[in-house]
Design an enzyme around this catalytic site. Sequence first.
Site, PDB file in Angstrom:
ATOM      1  N   ILE A  60      46.138  -6.904 -27.174  1.00 54.59           N
ATOM      2  CA  ILE A  60      46.850  -6.332 -27.866  1.00 54.59           C
ATOM      3  C   ILE A  60      47.350  -5.086 -27.133  1.00 54.59           C
ATOM      4  O   ILE A  60      46.799  -4.809 -26.088  1.00 54.59           O
ATOM      5  CB  ILE A  60      46.232  -5.593 -29.224  1.00 54.59           C
ATOM      6  CG1 ILE A  60      47.063  -4.946 -30.170  1.00 54.59           C
ATOM      7  CG2 ILE A  60      44.899  -4.702 -28.798  1.00 54.59           C
ATOM      8  CD1 ILE A  60      46.529  -4.683 -31.523  1.00 54.59           C
ATOM      9  N   CYS A  61      48.657  -4.888 -27.111  1.00 52.93           N
ATOM     10  CA  CYS A  61      49.255  -3.294 -26.629  1.00 52.93           C
ATOM     11  C   CYS A  61      49.815  -2.708 -27.760  1.00 52.93           C
ATOM     12  O   CYS A  61      49.770  -2.855 -28.896  1.00 52.93           O
ATOM     13  CB  CYS A  61      50.065  -3.792 -25.378  1.00 52.93           C
ATOM     14  SG  CYS A  61      51.524  -4.906 -25.982  1.00 52.93           S
ATOM     15  N   ARG A  62      51.040  -2.047 -27.194  1.00 48.81           N
ATOM     16  CA  ARG A  62      51.784  -1.208 -28.408  1.00 48.81           C
ATOM     17  C   ARG A  62      52.540  -2.138 -29.266  1.00 48.81           C
ATOM     18  O   ARG A  62      52.442  -2.048 -30.314  1.00 48.81           O
ATOM     19  CB  ARG A  62      52.690  -0.078 -27.724  1.00 48.81           C
ATOM     20  CG  ARG A  62      53.559   0.700 -28.693  1.00 48.81           C
ATOM     21  CD  ARG A  62      54.163   1.670 -27.812  1.00 48.81           C
ATOM     22  NE  ARG A  62      55.018   2.450 -28.800  1.00 48.81           N
ATOM     23  CZ  ARG A  62      56.194   2.411 -29.320  1.00 48.81           C
ATOM     24  NH1 ARG A  62      56.956   1.352 -28.828  1.00 48.81           N
ATOM     25  NH2 ARG A  62      56.715   3.250 -30.137  1.00 48.81           N
ATOM     26  N   GLY A  64      53.311  -5.753 -28.012  1.00 43.29           N
ATOM     27  CA  GLY A  64      53.412  -7.117 -27.603  1.00 43.29           C
ATOM     28  C   GLY A  64      53.746  -7.759 -26.365  1.00 43.29           C
ATOM     29  O   GLY A  64      53.477  -8.815 -25.824  1.00 43.29           O
ATOM     30  N   MET A  88      49.791  -2.748 -31.629  1.00 44.02           N
ATOM     31  CA  MET A  88      49.209  -1.644 -32.296  1.00 44.02           C
ATOM     32  C   MET A  88      50.185  -0.997 -33.266  1.00 44.02           C
ATOM     33  O   MET A  88      49.706  -0.477 -34.506  1.00 44.02           O
ATOM     34  CB  MET A  88      48.564  -0.785 -31.391  1.00 44.02           C
ATOM     35  CG  MET A  88      47.381  -0.974 -30.673  1.00 44.02           C
ATOM     36  SD  MET A  88      46.005  -1.201 -32.000  1.00 44.02           S
ATOM     37  CE  MET A  88      45.767   0.419 -32.402  1.00 44.02           C
TER      38      MET A  88
END
Length: 109
Positions: A60-62, A64, A88
């Site tokens: 996961i990141c901010r 994708g 996120m």
Amino acid sequence: MPTVEVADLKDDDFLLDVREDDEWRAGHAEGALHIPLSEFVARYGEFTEAAPQDGRVHVICRSGGRSAQVAMYLVQQGIDAVNVDGGMQVWAAEGRPVVDAKGEPGIVL
């Protein structure tokens, strides 16, 4: 690239957060392993020690993009990894808990 929706994640799924330190400190999923994309190759050993040996890795990141890069790299290494679609931002929008570096309610940068 294999992806998974935030709604499909279970509480005990292994989550790898690849956002940068300032993003992590502001807010993250409790229990996630944090290794920023910019440090991932250098800290790969730390990942392999913490990752499940026979389970899926949810990256996961901010939003994708960065997590898709890491998930693709992991798949190339033979690891069962998927990108968390929407990252996120979707995690928080769906009401999943977000905590800051002190364990207090956090925000997604």
